[in-house]
Design an enzyme around this catalytic site. Structure first.
Site, PDB file in Angstrom:
ATOM      1  N   LYS A  22       0.825  -1.211   0.000  1.00  0.00           N
ATOM      2  CA  LYS A  22       0.000   0.000   0.000  1.00  0.00           C
ATOM      3  C   LYS A  22       0.860   1.262   0.000  1.00  0.00           C
ATOM      4  O   LYS A  22       0.617   2.181  -0.756  1.00  0.00           O
ATOM      5  CB  LYS A  22      -0.891   0.057   1.249  1.00  0.00           C
ATOM      6  CG  LYS A  22      -1.881  -1.063   1.386  1.00  0.00           C
ATOM      7  CD  LYS A  22      -2.771  -0.841   2.613  1.00  0.00           C
ATOM      8  CE  LYS A  22      -2.006  -0.817   3.922  1.00  0.00           C
ATOM      9  NZ  LYS A  22      -1.501  -2.125   4.350  1.00  0.00           N
TER      10      LYS A  22
ATOM     11  N   ARG B 156      -9.578   0.680   8.845  1.00  0.00           N
ATOM     12  CA  ARG B 156      -9.194  -0.728   9.001  1.00  0.00           C
ATOM     13  C   ARG B 156     -10.227  -1.548   9.731  1.00  0.00           C
ATOM     14  O   ARG B 156     -10.032  -2.748   9.929  1.00  0.00           O
ATOM     15  CB  ARG B 156      -7.907  -0.820   9.801  1.00  0.00           C
ATOM     16  CG  ARG B 156      -6.743  -0.373   8.991  1.00  0.00           C
ATOM     17  CD  ARG B 156      -5.497  -0.992   9.555  1.00  0.00           C
ATOM     18  NE  ARG B 156      -4.388  -0.339   8.908  1.00  0.00           N
ATOM     19  CZ  ARG B 156      -3.207  -0.873   8.761  1.00  0.00           C
ATOM     20  NH1 ARG B 156      -2.967  -2.069   9.229  1.00  0.00           N
ATOM     21  NH2 ARG B 156      -2.248  -0.216   8.157  1.00  0.00           N
TER      22      ARG B 156
ATOM     23  N   ARG C  16      11.715  -5.874   4.488  1.00  0.00           N
ATOM     24  CA  ARG C  16      11.338  -4.468   4.310  1.00  0.00           C
ATOM     25  C   ARG C  16      12.224  -3.531   5.126  1.00  0.00           C
ATOM     26  O   ARG C  16      12.538  -3.798   6.276  1.00  0.00           O
ATOM     27  CB  ARG C  16       9.881  -4.289   4.729  1.00  0.00           C
ATOM     28  CG  ARG C  16       9.418  -2.850   4.650  1.00  0.00           C
ATOM     29  CD  ARG C  16       7.937  -2.735   4.507  1.00  0.00           C
ATOM     30  NE  ARG C  16       7.238  -3.044   5.735  1.00  0.00           N
ATOM     31  CZ  ARG C  16       5.908  -3.088   5.817  1.00  0.00           C
ATOM     32  NH1 ARG C  16       5.169  -2.848   4.758  1.00  0.00           N
ATOM     33  NH2 ARG C  16       5.346  -3.381   6.956  1.00  0.00           N
TER      34      ARG C  16
ATOM     35  N   ARG D  27      11.084  -2.026  10.937  1.00  0.00           N
ATOM     36  CA  ARG D  27      10.029  -1.735  11.898  1.00  0.00           C
ATOM     37  C   ARG D  27       9.958  -2.752  13.024  1.00  0.00           C
ATOM     38  O   ARG D  27      10.246  -3.912  12.842  1.00  0.00           O
ATOM     39  CB  ARG D  27       8.687  -1.642  11.168  1.00  0.00           C
ATOM     40  CG  ARG D  27       8.520  -0.295  10.493  1.00  0.00           C
ATOM     41  CD  ARG D  27       7.392  -0.252   9.516  1.00  0.00           C
ATOM     42  NE  ARG D  27       6.203  -0.937  10.000  1.00  0.00           N
ATOM     43  CZ  ARG D  27       5.069  -0.999   9.318  1.00  0.00           C
ATOM     44  NH1 ARG D  27       4.998  -0.399   8.134  1.00  0.00           N
ATOM     45  NH2 ARG D  27       4.043  -1.639   9.790  1.00  0.00           N
TER      46      ARG D  27
ATOM     47  N   ARG E  24      -1.018  -9.483  12.744  1.00  0.00           N
ATOM     48  CA  ARG E  24      -1.512  -8.421  11.854  1.00  0.00           C
ATOM     49  C   ARG E  24      -2.363  -9.007  10.735  1.00  0.00           C
ATOM     50  O   ARG E  24      -3.363  -8.424  10.336  1.00  0.00           O
ATOM     51  CB  ARG E  24      -0.334  -7.615  11.296  1.00  0.00           C
ATOM     52  CG  ARG E  24       0.258  -6.678  12.360  1.00  0.00           C
ATOM     53  CD  ARG E  24       1.678  -6.273  12.059  1.00  0.00           C
ATOM     54  NE  ARG E  24       1.798  -5.503  10.848  1.00  0.00           N
ATOM     55  CZ  ARG E  24       2.948  -5.338  10.186  1.00  0.00           C
ATOM     56  NH1 ARG E  24       4.058  -5.905  10.623  1.00  0.00           N
ATOM     57  NH2 ARG E  24       2.983  -4.595   9.111  1.00  0.00           N
TER      58      ARG E  24
HETATM   59  P1  ADP Z   1       0.906  -2.322   7.668  1.00  0.00           P
HETATM   60  O1  ADP Z   1      -0.092  -2.041   6.611  1.00  0.00           O
HETATM   61  O2  ADP Z   1       2.146  -2.961   7.146  1.00  0.00           O
HETATM   62  O3  ADP Z   1       0.319  -3.040   8.861  1.00  0.00           O
HETATM   63  P2  ADP Z   1       0.887   0.432   8.615  1.00  0.00           P
HETATM   64  O4  ADP Z   1       2.046   1.338   8.638  1.00  0.00           O
HETATM   65  O5  ADP Z   1      -0.253   0.824   7.750  1.00  0.00           O
HETATM   66  O6  ADP Z   1       1.475  -0.963   8.201  1.00  0.00           O
HETATM   67  O7  ADP Z   1       0.349   0.209  10.108  1.00  0.00           O
HETATM   68  C1  ADP Z   1       1.214  -0.144  11.150  1.00  0.00           C
HETATM   69  C2  ADP Z   1       0.467  -0.195  12.473  1.00  0.00           C
HETATM   70  O8  ADP Z   1      -0.105   1.095  12.767  1.00  0.00           O
HETATM   71  C3  ADP Z   1      -0.715  -1.151  12.522  1.00  0.00           C
HETATM   72  O9  ADP Z   1      -0.334  -2.480  12.806  1.00  0.00           O
HETATM   73  C4  ADP Z   1      -1.557  -0.523  13.640  1.00  0.00           C
HETATM   74  O10 ADP Z   1      -1.025  -0.803  14.915  1.00  0.00           O
HETATM   75  C5  ADP Z   1      -1.377   0.956  13.389  1.00  0.00           C
HETATM   76  N1  ADP Z   1      -2.420   1.479  12.478  1.00  0.00           N
HETATM   77  C6  ADP Z   1      -2.252   1.934  11.210  1.00  0.00           C
HETATM   78  N2  ADP Z   1      -3.421   2.321  10.665  1.00  0.00           N
HETATM   79  C7  ADP Z   1      -4.353   2.098  11.611  1.00  0.00           C
HETATM   80  C8  ADP Z   1      -5.770   2.274  11.685  1.00  0.00           C
HETATM   81  N3  ADP Z   1      -6.476   2.757  10.646  1.00  0.00           N
HETATM   82  N4  ADP Z   1      -6.403   1.928  12.827  1.00  0.00           N
HETATM   83  C9  ADP Z   1      -5.735   1.452  13.875  1.00  0.00           C
HETATM   84  N5  ADP Z   1      -4.418   1.246  13.890  1.00  0.00           N
HETATM   85  C10 ADP Z   1      -3.721   1.563  12.776  1.00  0.00           C
END
Ligand code: ADP
Length: 214
Positions: free
Chosen positions: A15, A90, A127, A159, A170
């Site tokens: 993404k 999400r 990554r 990360r 996740r």
């Molecule tokens: P990925 O898509 O690889 O999980 P992101 O950078 O989008 O990575 O998200 C990393 C973390 O940030 C998630 O595992 C969650 O803890 C938090 N996060 C991101 N977006 C949201 C969201 N919309 N709602 C709740 N937590 C979020």
């Protein structure tokens, strides 16, 4: 031309990479909620301190922290003519909050990058990320100088949430919490599924075609 887009997909699905590139091409801001949260953590803000434990454990940050942050970002002047929202909503609560705030009134398209679980593990373990949001893979999409971002020279980092059991959690959360969001947009006729397999170029071509050809 679509200018208000959501990009959804499993963790490690690409993404960030594709949202970033598409945003540059369309001239709209890339609003990456995960990146915004990581910046709050790095800056040691109140929000960041409350979010960090959830993030490191691979869980969703509670809606009351995330929804206001995302909504505030979409109200900024540079987002007036469009945006690409990456990683939000999400869960159904977030999708409904976005709808209630009427900020998705102009939502044009929801793109889902589909990637199988084994591929997710492979990608996340290789990554490397830049603090400003650029993303690389040590083998498949390496930076010109190892450990350094091509775009802005920042040192890259791995990360906290890339351990195998955290990736598994996740993925579970994606299936349980985010699948209903895909159905929510599918019922509204907004959803397009795109295969996230292949080189970044190949995936970008599919993403760009979905955005331009509809
Ligand atoms: P990925 O898509 O690889 O999980 P992101 O950078 O989008 O990575 O998200 C990393 C973390 O940030 C998630 O595992 C969650 O803890 C938090 N996060 C991101 N977006 C949201 C969201 N919309 N709602 C709740 N937590 C979020």
């Amino acid at each position: 031309m679509y200018r208000r887009l959501l990009l959804l997909g499993p963790p490690g699905g690409g993404k960030g990479t594709h949202a970033e590139r598409l945003a540059r091409e369309l001239g709209v801001p890339h609003v990456a909620v995960g990146d915004m949260l990581r910046r709050e953590v790095a800056a040691d803000t109140e929000l960041g301190r409350r979010a960090q434990g959830f993030m490191d454990a691979g869980q969703l940050v509670p809606d009351d922290l995330v929804v206001g942050m995302a909504a505030a970002r979409l109200s900024e002047p540079d987002a007036a003519d469009g945006w690409i929202l990456d990683g939000f909503p999400r869960n159904l609560g977030q999708a409904q909050a976005l709808a209630e705030r009427a900020q998705d009134r102009g939502l044009d398209l929801v793109l889902v990058l589909e990637v199988p679980d084994e591929e997710v593990f492979d990608r996340i373990s290789g990554r490397r990320s830049c603090p400003r949001g650029h993303v690389y893979h040590v083998e498949r999409n390496p930076p010109r100088i190892p450990g350094i971002c091509d775009e802005d020279g920042e040192p890259l980092y791995q990360r906290e949430d890339s351990a195998a059991e955290v990736i598994r959690r996740r993925l579970e959360i994606y299936k349980r919490e985010t699948s209903p969001v895909l159905e929510f947009y599918e019922r509204q006729g907004l959803l397009r599924r795109v295969s996230g397999l292949g080189t970044p170029e190949e995936v970008h071509a599919r993403v760009a075609a979905a955005v331009h050809d509809l």
